[in-house]
Write a protein that holds these residues in place. Structure first.
Motif, short mmCIF file in Angstrom:
data_model
loop_
_atom_site.label_atom_id
_atom_site.label_comp_id
_atom_site.label_asym_id
_atom_site.label_seq_id
_atom_site.Cartn_x
_atom_site.Cartn_y
_atom_site.Cartn_z
N GLN A 223 0.83 -1.20 0.00
CA GLN A 223 0.00 0.00 0.00
C GLN A 223 0.86 1.25 0.00
O GLN A 223 0.56 2.24 -0.68
CB GLN A 223 -0.93 0.01 1.22
N ALA A 224 1.98 1.21 0.76
CA ALA A 224 2.89 2.36 0.79
C ALA A 224 3.48 2.61 -0.60
O ALA A 224 3.61 3.76 -1.03
CB ALA A 224 4.00 2.12 1.81
N THR A 225 3.80 1.53 -1.31
CA THR A 225 4.34 1.68 -2.66
C THR A 225 3.28 2.21 -3.62
O THR A 225 3.57 3.03 -4.49
CB THR A 225 4.90 0.34 -3.16
N ALA A 226 2.04 1.76 -3.43
CA ALA A 226 0.94 2.30 -4.24
C ALA A 226 0.76 3.79 -3.98
O ALA A 226 0.54 4.58 -4.92
CB ALA A 226 -0.35 1.54 -3.92
N ALA A 231 1.54 9.46 -5.66
CA ALA A 231 2.07 10.79 -5.36
C ALA A 231 3.00 11.29 -6.47
O ALA A 231 3.14 12.50 -6.66
CB ALA A 231 2.82 10.76 -4.03
N HIS A 232 3.62 10.35 -7.20
CA HIS A 232 4.54 10.74 -8.27
C HIS A 232 3.92 10.58 -9.66
O HIS A 232 4.62 10.63 -10.67
CB HIS A 232 5.83 9.91 -8.18
N GLY A 233 2.60 10.38 -9.71
CA GLY A 233 1.92 10.26 -10.99
C GLY A 233 2.28 9.00 -11.76
O GLY A 233 2.24 8.98 -12.99
N LEU A 234 2.60 7.93 -11.03
CA LEU A 234 3.03 6.68 -11.65
C LEU A 234 2.02 5.56 -11.46
O LEU A 234 2.30 4.41 -11.80
CB LEU A 234 4.38 6.25 -11.07
N ASP A 235 0.85 5.87 -10.94
CA ASP A 235 -0.13 4.83 -10.61
C ASP A 235 -0.76 4.20 -11.84
O ASP A 235 -1.27 3.07 -11.78
CB ASP A 235 -1.21 5.38 -9.67
N ARG A 236 -0.72 4.89 -12.98
CA ARG A 236 -1.32 4.34 -14.19
C ARG A 236 -0.30 3.60 -15.06
O ARG A 236 -0.65 3.04 -16.09
CB ARG A 236 -1.97 5.46 -15.00
#
Length: 390
Positions: A223-226, A231-236
């Protein structure tokens, strides 16, 4: 009968096997194969030079390090007169094992089970292809089987009690555009991402490593990595693989059993405090373990196995102590982490930090700079200097 059996084919084990084979010793390298260690993949120029790493293994050259505080304040540190190399452990480790084999080491693929003795140590392992138990006779065994090493736990006093951080990362497809910079690594000091270590975003060419570590049992690393990715716009971004493993926090007090086993790399606990850097120190650990084994084979004195730790500590003990002190001082709370990032604004801190990183020794060329940093460090820790900069 081999002169040496090396258990573990990561950077430490592969380096030890290659050095011994090139010295004319008969060597077997036992590795599970297929496992990729979670790792940011950073290597300094000194490693590239000392261990002859070819350019094609460098997937990125980092020119800037960005420190991110709990409040989101960012400090960009230029890496002057050099760079931080980035490697992908899947390709890098495989190259090191193949190079050891080309030097004359005999590759065996399987899982270590135990060591028994009959006129010397015998390594018992389960062959990966057949599932059968097999054995390798040796005069000396090098345990390079990582943190929570089974060789260390069985053979070396204290080998089952090394403290460690659990690291987790995700290899993702690198984004195009946005705030992502393929020449910059981001280090995130934020208790929400890691309560006692840090998070990272490290470019790997067309990919990136995004992860974090923590000693806190029960902390949700995924979850922390998610949250870090979001936060860095890398979730997609596409997730290519996920990996997790322990990282040791302290070199062991003893690396050999006084008889016929010596440890190397993570098995000996040689990961730098504060930074978690391990590849360079693993390869140095493999080299000094090979030197100690070679000396023992030549002299017949089991005490020569102690050379591995003595050689390593002679060069790196002071750096490890300084980094451990920094981690103990600044990683304990978000207020301290905020002050640490504030300290990183200082030009003297920036220059000396990366000179020490790239050369792997404390820089003594500017004593006044060291003195200034000492006073600034005390001022930040004591609260005399505000952590918030305008």
């Amino acid at each position: 009968m081999f002169d040496v059996v090396v258990v573990g084919g990561g950077p430490a084990g592969a380096t030890a096997a290659e050095d011994l084979a090139r010295s004319g010793h008969s060597v077997a390298l036992l590795d599970r194969d297929g496992r990729i260690k979670p790792c940011g993949g950073a290597i300094p120029p000194r490693l590239i030079a000392d261990f002859h790493v070819p350019d094609h293994l460098l997937v990125a050259r980092i020119r800037t390090a960005r420190m991110v505080s709990p409040t989101g304040r960012r400090v960009d540190i230029p890496i002057e007169d050099g760079f931080v190399g980035m490697v992908d452990r899947e390709e890098f480790d495989s190259f090191l094992r193949s190079r050891a084999e080309a030097a004359g080491a005999i590759r065996k693929t399987g899982t270590f089970i135990r060591i028994v003795r009959e006129d010397g140590p015998i390594v018992i392992y389960r062959d990966r292809a057949t599932g059968e138990q097999c054995s390798l006779r040796a005069r000396i065994v090098i345990g390079a089987d990582g943190a929570r090493s089974r060789v260390a736990a069985e053979e070396v006093p204290g080998g089952d009690a090394t403290p460690y951080v659990i690291a987790y990362h995700e290899i993702i497809a690198a984004p195009e555009g946005g705030g992502y910079d393929p020449d910059r690594c981001d280090v995130v000091y934020d208790g929400r991402i890691s309560p006692d270590f840090y998070g990272w975003v490290f470019p790997h060419g067309g990919r990136a490593s995004v992860g974090m570590g923590s000693m806190q049992r029960g902390f949700d690393l995924k979850q922390a990595t998610a949250d870090l990715r979001a936060a860095h716009g890398l979730d997609r971004c596409q997730t290519i693989r996920r990996e997790g493993a322990p990282i040791p926090l302290k070199p062991m007090d003893r690396w050999d059993n006084g008889r016929d086993v010596v440890l190397a790399g993570d098995a000996a606990g040689v990961v730098a405090p504060s930074s978690g850097e391990g590849i360079y120190y693993a390869m140095v650990g493999g080299r000094v373990a090979a030197s100690a084994a070679s000396a023992c084979l030549a002299s017949g004195r089991a005490s020569d196995l102690g050379l591995a730790r003595r050689l390593f500590m002679r060069e790196h003990k002071t750096v490890f102590r300084v980094l451990a002190s920094m981690q103990n001082a600044y990683y304990r709370s978000d207020d301290r982490r905020e002050r640490f990032v504030s300290l990183c604004h200082d030009v003297d801190v920036q220059r000396l930090t990366f000179e020490a990183y790239m050369n792997k020794r404390l820089v003594r060329a500017r004593p006044m700079a060291h003195l200034k940093i000492g006073f600034k460090n005390l001022a930040h820790l004591s609260g005399l200097v505000s952590a918030v900069r305008t």
